[in-house]
Design an enzyme around this catalytic site. Sequence first.
Site, PDB file in Angstrom:
ATOM      1  N   GLY A   1       2.111   2.784  10.674  1.00  0.00           N
ATOM      2  CA  GLY A   1       3.099   3.849  10.495  1.00  0.00           C
ATOM      3  C   GLY A   1       3.731   4.321  11.785  1.00  0.00           C
TER       4      GLY A   1
ATOM      5  CB  SER B   1       4.741  -1.228  12.154  1.00  0.00           C
ATOM      6  OG  SER B   1       4.326   0.115  12.283  1.00  0.00           O
TER       7      SER B   1
ATOM      8  CD  GLU C   1      -3.731  -2.060   7.250  1.00  0.00           C
ATOM      9  OE1 GLU C   1      -2.638  -2.390   6.783  1.00  0.00           O
ATOM     10  OE2 GLU C   1      -4.292  -0.988   6.973  1.00  0.00           O
TER      11      GLU C   1
ATOM     12  CE  LYS D   1      -0.156   3.508   4.589  1.00  0.00           C
ATOM     13  NZ  LYS D   1      -0.218   3.694   6.038  1.00  0.00           N
TER      14      LYS D   1
ATOM     15  CD  GLU E   1      -3.071   5.948   6.369  1.00  0.00           C
ATOM     16  OE1 GLU E   1      -3.011   5.937   5.129  1.00  0.00           O
ATOM     17  OE2 GLU E   1      -2.166   5.471   7.099  1.00  0.00           O
TER      18      GLU E   1
ATOM     19  CG  ASN F   1      -1.713   1.240   1.396  1.00  0.00           C
ATOM     20  OD1 ASN F   1      -1.841   2.015   0.446  1.00  0.00           O
ATOM     21  ND2 ASN F   1      -2.274   1.455   2.578  1.00  0.00           N
TER      22      ASN F   1
ATOM     23  CG  HIS G   1      -5.954   2.316   4.886  1.00  0.00           C
ATOM     24  ND1 HIS G   1      -5.564   3.294   5.773  1.00  0.00           N
ATOM     25  CD2 HIS G   1      -4.939   1.427   4.829  1.00  0.00           C
ATOM     26  CE1 HIS G   1      -4.351   2.998   6.221  1.00  0.00           C
ATOM     27  NE2 HIS G   1      -3.952   1.869   5.670  1.00  0.00           N
TER      28      HIS G   1
HETATM   29  P1  PGA Z   1       2.548   0.578   7.681  1.00  0.00           P
HETATM   30  O1  PGA Z   1       1.125   0.792   6.939  1.00  0.00           O
HETATM   31  O2  PGA Z   1       3.090  -0.740   7.201  1.00  0.00           O
HETATM   32  O3  PGA Z   1       3.369   1.756   7.253  1.00  0.00           O
HETATM   33  O4  PGA Z   1       2.262   0.576   9.136  1.00  0.00           O
HETATM   34  C1  PGA Z   1       0.249  -0.263   6.730  1.00  0.00           C
HETATM   35  C2  PGA Z   1      -1.020   0.252   6.096  1.00  0.00           C
HETATM   36  O5  PGA Z   1      -1.461   1.345   6.471  1.00  0.00           O
HETATM   37  O6  PGA Z   1      -1.618  -0.404   5.224  1.00  0.00           O
END
Ligand code: PGA
Length: 259
Positions: A175, A214, A169, A11, A98, A9, A96
Amino acid sequence: MRNRLVVANWKMNGSLASNEAWIKEYATLTKSQDVEVAVCAPFVYLPQMRTQINEATLPIALGAENCSAYAVGAYTGEVSCSMLSDIGCQWVIVGHSERRQLFGETDQDVAKKVKLAMEAGLKPIVCVGETLEEQEAGNTVEVVCRQLNAVLDAVGASALAENGAIAYEPVWAIGTGKTATPQQAELVHAVLRDSVESRDSVAGKKIRILYGGSVKPSNASDLFACNDIDGGLIGGAALNPREFHAIVCVAQSLTETVI
Ligand code: PGA
């Protein structure tokens, strides 16, 4: 036996030049694998990615990071599922955290998007996850089941298992560098699988549930070794082709162990 799935992903990252460099470097690392791999990139780069993945004959499916909750018409700035399908996408990330947190997406919006994605022949990756406050209040199971049930009510367990995937998640792990322990993640994955299984036992066994938050080459093997974790949705580490490839290799080596 569920085939493992590892999804990048990206982003809101990338550029024509950096995407090309990513593909070129990834191509030096791999040509084939048993695990399924997808890269989800920003809308505007999807045609470029499709061309470059094809030219390099990479075993990578293309995915989008979002889609519209509307099918067609006067929705300025939106991108429909049929458009994504038209340009060669196979996957789409839906719901997601976000999008839920920053853009106000509701469980109902997510359910509508998943339905439209399936109607357009896309495979949705349905993201669920609790915030830190929800986790601290002991509401993790309630939150993720509510998020998942909205989707299962809309499309059914069997369709999602056949043509999609779930990603757990935890919002506090995205992140942040904080990963759920394999035990924490497995517990929630097992609950999600039970939810699907309670509606359709075949679907419950079949559906792939990815962990995201992460994931790095160093923690992927402990996570992916858990019974109900079928792969990962990778953010930060997927921006680096070597790190992403190392995570794919972890999934691959676990697949070989089972075979
Ligand atoms: P990350 O993001 O691996 O940077 O924690 C995962 C995601 O948001 O899909």
